[in-house]
Motif scaffolding. Structure first.
Motif, mmCIF file in Angstrom:
data_model
loop_
_atom_site.group_PDB
_atom_site.id
_atom_site.type_symbol
_atom_site.label_atom_id
_atom_site.label_comp_id
_atom_site.label_asym_id
_atom_site.label_seq_id
_atom_site.Cartn_x
_atom_site.Cartn_y
_atom_site.Cartn_z
ATOM 1 N N ASP A 100 0.823 -1.209 0.000
ATOM 2 C CA ASP A 100 0.000 0.000 0.000
ATOM 3 C C ASP A 100 0.857 1.259 0.000
ATOM 4 O OD1 ASP A 100 -2.239 -1.587 0.026
ATOM 5 O OD2 ASP A 100 -2.522 -1.477 2.192
ATOM 6 N N ASN B 144 1.964 1.823 -3.532
ATOM 7 C CA ASN B 144 0.886 2.325 -4.383
ATOM 8 C C ASN B 144 0.665 3.827 -4.174
ATOM 9 O OD1 ASN B 144 0.289 -0.126 -5.662
ATOM 10 N ND2 ASN B 144 -1.079 -0.776 -4.015
ATOM 11 N N ARG C 192 1.461 6.785 -6.957
ATOM 12 C CA ARG C 192 0.443 7.780 -7.321
ATOM 13 C C ARG C 192 1.002 9.191 -7.265
ATOM 14 N NH1 ARG C 192 -2.144 11.199 -3.994
ATOM 15 N NH2 ARG C 192 -3.993 12.247 -4.865
#
Length: 280
Positions: free
Chosen positions: A27, A30, A34
């Protein structure tokens, strides 16, 4: 496999711990990807962040440089550049704060909190992405310094150590920015924090030696964490050092490690806790 379940809490023992660690790292990546993708699509954001330090180098180095004095002698631009590196790393926490509060205002933070993701991912992902951007900024600023004649005279290992200290300062202040970004209500309010950040970076050894300031102001400047990093990097780069004889200035290298570690220990837990307590 139980260690790769999206809900690792369903597992027990070592499987549960491995599952939690796996999804925390995944996570985090990610979120980092982004943020970096946003910078890739909008490189003007990085250019804008670099505008002020580059202009400051030109202004202080060439317009005011001839009137500046370095205690003990030495070229002022050689003295200035490590201070500019440290100031750029320090001011970066405001960019972090603005980015966090902007995400919150757009509902991005709420969407992340509604997902089954690791509670620490938003904070750690922002920290990792901002550290990558800081390294890019530092590289560009160092290239600019080389073009105007600045040099690191103590060799590659010492120079790498100096850049490591600069990134360590930035790393610690990221958590201050994340925490502030989740405290202020709007991006406009976050922008107002520059009124506080600017004097904090100026009352330091960035541009002038604390020994040249009035006694009480020089003491504040000498104990500023930015001053410790600036002085330590000047020593490692082999640039002129404006030592004032105080304990904190004589132990700049030690304090350049202690200050960031202390800031991280205080503000990283505060940032994670604040994110976890945000209302849905």
């Amino acid at each position: 496999m139980t260690t790769l379940e999206r809900n690792p809490a369903a597992a027990t023992g070592p499987d549960r711990e491995q599952g939690l660690a796996y999804w925390a790292v995944t996570d985090c990546w990610n979120i980092t990807r982004r943020i970096l993708t946003h910078y890739q699509r909008h490189p003007s954001a990085v250019v804008w962040q670099l505008g002020f330090p580059i202009l400051s180098v030109l202004l202080y180095g060439y317009v005011f440089g001839s009137a500046m004095k370095v205690p003990g002698g030495g070229d002022y631009r050689e003295f200035l550049m490590p201070g500019m590196f440290a100031m750029t790393m320090a001011m970066g926490f405001m960019n972090t704060a603005v980015a966090v509060v902007t995400d919150a205002a757009k509902g991005v933070v709420d969407r992340f909190r509604s997902m089954p993701m690791a509670p620490s991912a938003f904070v750690s992902g922002r920290g990792a992405a901002d550290l990558v951007v800081a390294a890019a900024e530092l590289t560009i600023l160092a290239a600019t310094a080389l073009l105007i004649g600045w040099r690191a005279d103590r060799g590659v290992p010492a120079a790498l150590g100096a850049f490591g200290l600069l990134l360590l300062l930035r790393f610690s202040l990221i958590w201050v920015g994340v925490w502030l970004g989740m405290l202020v209500p709007t991006p406009e309010a976050a922008g107002g924090l520059y009124a506080v950040a600017f004097p904090v970076t100026m009352i330091s050894s960035t541009f002038v030696a604390p020994s040249l300031m009035p006694g009480w102001l020089g003491t504040i400047a000498a104990w500023n964490p930015i001053s410790s990093t600036a002085t330590a990097t000047r020593e490692l780069f082999g640039n002129p050092v404006a030592g004032g004889g105080t304990w904190v200035e004589e132990h700049a290298l030690l304090m350049a490690l202690v200050w960031p570690l202390a800031i991280t220990l205080v503000f990283l837990p505060l940032a994670v806790r604040r994110f976890q307590r945000l209302s849905r």
